[in-house]
Scaffold this active site. Structure first.
Site, short mmCIF file in Angstrom:
data_model
loop_
_atom_site.label_atom_id
_atom_site.label_comp_id
_atom_site.label_asym_id
_atom_site.label_seq_id
_atom_site.Cartn_x
_atom_site.Cartn_y
_atom_site.Cartn_z
N CYS A 1 -22.84 13.84 53.69
CA CYS A 1 -23.14 12.72 52.79
C CYS A 1 -24.03 13.19 51.65
CB CYS A 1 -23.82 11.61 53.59
SG CYS A 1 -24.11 10.10 52.63
N ASP B 1 -26.60 11.66 50.69
CA ASP B 1 -27.95 11.12 50.89
C ASP B 1 -29.01 12.20 50.63
OD1 ASP B 1 -30.42 10.32 52.45
OD2 ASP B 1 -29.17 8.56 52.82
N ARG C 1 -31.90 12.60 51.72
CA ARG C 1 -32.72 13.01 52.86
C ARG C 1 -32.03 14.07 53.72
NH1 ARG C 1 -33.25 7.14 55.29
NH2 ARG C 1 -31.03 7.32 54.75
N HIS D 1 -24.92 10.83 59.33
CA HIS D 1 -26.36 10.75 59.60
C HIS D 1 -26.78 9.30 59.80
CE1 HIS D 1 -27.65 9.15 55.60
NE2 HIS D 1 -26.51 9.68 55.23
N CYS E 1 -27.23 5.58 57.11
CA CYS E 1 -26.36 5.90 55.97
C CYS E 1 -26.10 4.65 55.14
CB CYS E 1 -25.04 6.50 56.48
SG CYS E 1 -23.91 6.96 55.16
#
Length: 746
Positions: free
Chosen positions: A540, A542, A544, A601, A604
């Site tokens: 992803c 993302d 993080r 994760h 999400c």
């Protein structure tokens, strides 16, 4: 009431403790979302006190233990209680769980428990040979409902699970007994007018002091550890779902609230009170945001005790015993055992648990502490020093130091270093977290003398990274968030709210200054040889999710594709974006990667949006924006999560909520889409490519993997049950002493 039954206390005592724990500890405690009340962790202790001193004296002991907790809170030692090794705490709870389960098993079979765990084991064969059919029927139904309730799937399952499993189990067992007219002992709640209040205990002073200390220690440690766990749960919920931030627990105030609750509970004839992790977790998952939820819990207990007595008296004791027995079994937590084993403290756990079962809680904890001290002394003194001989024709000497480097190891270290020939190249690899002053001085003195005679010495850690002199150590670690980077934003120049403009350029400057000189040679090699990754990693976008961090990879290792939701559009469909398919073909056909991993994760944002895709009034359902069009590739994942009878799950637990279940289902679905790509299917058929699924829980920093052998064929359903994501365990620290080229110095 089940816990009161297990201790041999009046059943009202459990209700009193639950009400007082909710109202008093909830009002004055320092953990806003922690729910307090009678806990299984004190069952064995309380039962022993009741047998030895009687119920009313046990109430007085509870009052004194509460006063002791108030004193401990006043001197602010709550944080010190957390210094107790988790292996001891988990071992204590595991031993208590075994004792509870053995005692309640006799009631489940229609008999009466013995006075100790050993006596219960001895009496068990006779009890198994002569079970009571009615009691066994009610107990079996209770256990079956408890185990099956969390596994109910589909829309109906989600609706049914709004009723807590324990409540449903007791209601159904009670209904069976009432409808079938079974003759079984049932809950007997005497009039509150005859409720027993405390009296001054009689007995040996030392025995009474030990009883008070046991209640104080167990209740305090369990409450404080539970408060810390609730902090983590609340923080994780905020990170994943949003909402108001819950203040972190004030542990000294929490200990003060628990002490006040025990004083009141004991004075009113109730069981000892602790913070309870299971009830607190339910409180967090239900969306509680303030201590009012905990206080209301106590109020509801008061109303139930006042208005539902006729209903409560229909409950068979066998159902309560089965409920408490399951709780006891669950206290032997496999996740805790794996964690303890990973940290090489399994003997501490086993010794504590065995001591609790065979001797008692206080004795078991003392044994656990002694074993923990012995294990740590062994680690401190057990240092291995090995010398790796150079290759024929010259080369560097390597001295490997495994373990803590203290003054006890200085003679062996000096002896090993003294055997090295002058003028050579030496690498000393330190694999330990501690070096005392004596060892440091010995090492530095030898290094100075060796380099004076023309030698070259380098100190490294286990990863091979060079250990610099203290004055040249760079304090900006690679994974420090920008907001804490004092290298790019000196502390003295920062205002109350540091501007983030220019941080990217500042980070690049920091790279050029500190990191580029260290990696320039490796990057030059990659530029010369070209990229040869072994792995396609699809994850992803993302911010993080740092792929190089969670995979411990470097430049050239991974061919990484990132997009919103780690989606793989199926081939042969007009998507408006062929970048993912192009990357897959390039990685498989050109780069010849050997494996592909799809990594989802927790928390999400794409899965939250996908979950809301068909919600009433959703702007994403029929939207024509880029995000809406892209998320439509995730609809098969949504169908898999909603329609599958046995959806993907984690090995340690069921998915925490629908979003986590969707995240897991999405990984499995995207792996199925990968198989549909012709280049992937061809390599899979040849046996030259593997597919893997991964789920990374951000808040816990824990990776879970789904092996390719557990995956179904494209378009097929699993025949062996739900796909299971297994937690990745750290590598063992053990070093093979028989490895080629190594010899043990001492």
């Amino acid at each position: 009431m089940g816990i009161a039954l297990a201790t041999g206390a009046p059943l009202q005592a459990g209700l009193v403790a639950a009400a007082v724990g909710g109202i008093v500890a909830g009002r004055f405690g320092g953990a806003p979302l922690q729910v307090s009340g009678p806990a299984a962790g004190l069952t064995v202790v309380t039962a022993e006190l009741i047998q030895q001193y009687g119920w009313r004296a046990t109430c007085a002991i509870t009052v004194v233990a509460g006063l002791a907790q108030l004193v401990l809170a006043y001197v602010r030692v709550a944080r010190s209680a957390l210094a107790v090794s988790p292996a001891i705490v988990h071992g204590m709870l595991g031993g208590i769980g075994v004792s509870i389960a053995l005692a309640q098993l006799h009631i489940v079979l229609g008999g009466n428990p013995e006075s100790s765990a050993v006596a219960n084991v001895k009496a068990l064969p006779e009890q198994l040979a002569n079970p009571h059919p009615a009691a066994l029927s009610a107990s079996a139904l209770t256990i079956a409902v408890l185990l099956a309730w969390p596994r109910l799937r589909g829309r109906t399952g989600r609706l049914v699970r709004t009723v807590p499993g324990p409540l449903a189990a007791v209601l159904l067992a009670t209904g069976l007994v009432v409808v079938a007219g079974l003759s079984l002992p049932r809950v007997d709640l005497p009039s509150w007018r005859s409720h027993a209040l405390p009296e001054v205990p009689e007995g040996p002073v030392l025995g009474l002091i030990a009883a008070v200390l046991t209640i104080t220690l167990v209740a305090s440690v369990e409450s404080l550890l539970s408060a810390v766990a609730v902090d983590k749960l609340a923080a994780g919920r905020t990170n994943e779902r949003g909402g108001p931030r819950i203040p972190r627990a004030d542990l000294d105030r929490e200990l003060r609230g628990q002490g006040a609750a025990n004083v009141v509970s004991g004075a009113l004839g109730g069981l000892p009170v602790t913070g309870v992790a299971v009830r607190s977790a339910a409180n967090v998952q239900a969306g509680a945001v303030s201590r009012r939820s905990t206080i209301l819990h106590g109020c509801w207990v008061v109303l139930a005790a006042a208005l539902l007595v006729p209903v409560l008296q229909l409950i068979p004791l066998a159902a309560l015993a089965a409920l408490v027995m399951v709780v006891g079994v669950q206290m032997v937590n496999l996740t805790h055992i794996r964690t303890v084993n990973r940290h090489r403290e399994v003997w501490v756990y086993v010794a504590t648990a065995a001591g609790v079962v065979l001797l008692g809680v206080l004795e078991g904890v003392i044994i656990g502490i002694l074993v923990a001290v012995g294990v740590n002394l062994h680690r401190l003194t057990h240092t291995r020093i090995m010398h790796e001989n150079p290759q024929p024709g010259g080369g560097e000497h390597r001295v490997l130091v495994r373990g803590q480097l203290t003054f006890l190891a200085v003679p062996r270290l000096s002896r090993a270093l003294g055997r090295l020939p002058d003028g050579g190249r030496v690498v000393i690899e330190l694999d330990g977290s501690f070096m005392d002053h004596a060892a440091y001085e010995a090492l530095q003195d030898w290094r100075t003398a060796y380099t004076t005679h023309g030698g070259e010495v380098s100190l490294t850690g286990r990863s091979g990274a060079r250990i610099a002199e203290p004055s040249t150590v760079h304090h900006c670690t690679p994974w420090t968030p920008w907001r804490n980077h004092h290298c790019t934003h000196p502390r003295e120049k920062q205002g109350p709210r540091t501007e983030r403009r220019g941080q990217l350029l500042g980070g690049v400057r920091n790279f050029q200054r500190a990191t580029a000189p260290l990696v320039r040679a490796e990057l030059a090699r990659l530029a010369r040889d070209g990229q040869q990754p072994s792995h396609l990693f699809l994850t992803c976008a993302d911010s993080r999710l740092v792929t190089s961090m969670i995979t411990s990879s470097g430049p050239g290792d991974l061919f990484t594709v990132r997009n919103v939701g780690n989606l793989v559009p199926p081939p042969g469909r007009e998507t408006g974006d062929d970048s993912v398919g192009a990357a897959i073909e390039y990685a498989v056909d050109v780069l010849k990667v050997g494996s592909i991993t799809v990594c989802g994760h927790s928390g999400c944002g794409a899965m939250y949006a996908l979950h809301a895709l068909h919600a009433e009034g959703s702007s994403l359902a029929d939207g024509d924006g880029s995000l809406s069009r892209w998320l439509r590739h995730g609809r098969p994942s949504l169908r898999r999560a909603r329609e599958s009878v046995a959806g993907p799950r984690l090995a340690e637990r069921e998915p925490a909520d629908e979003i986590e279940a969707l995240c897991l289902a999405n990984v499995v679905q995207q792996l199925e889409h990968l198989r549909a790509h012709s280049c992937v299917g061809r390599r899979l058929a040849e046996g030259s490519l593997e597919l893997h699924g991964m789920y990374f829980h951000v808040g816990e920093a824990q990776a879970y993997v789904l092996d390719h052998r557990e995956l179904p064929d494209a378009g097929a359903e699993l025949s062996g049950g739900a796909p299971v994501f297994t937690p990745v365990q750290p590598e063992s620290d053990a070093v093979a002493t028989s490895a080629a080229g190594h010899r043990t110095v001492d």
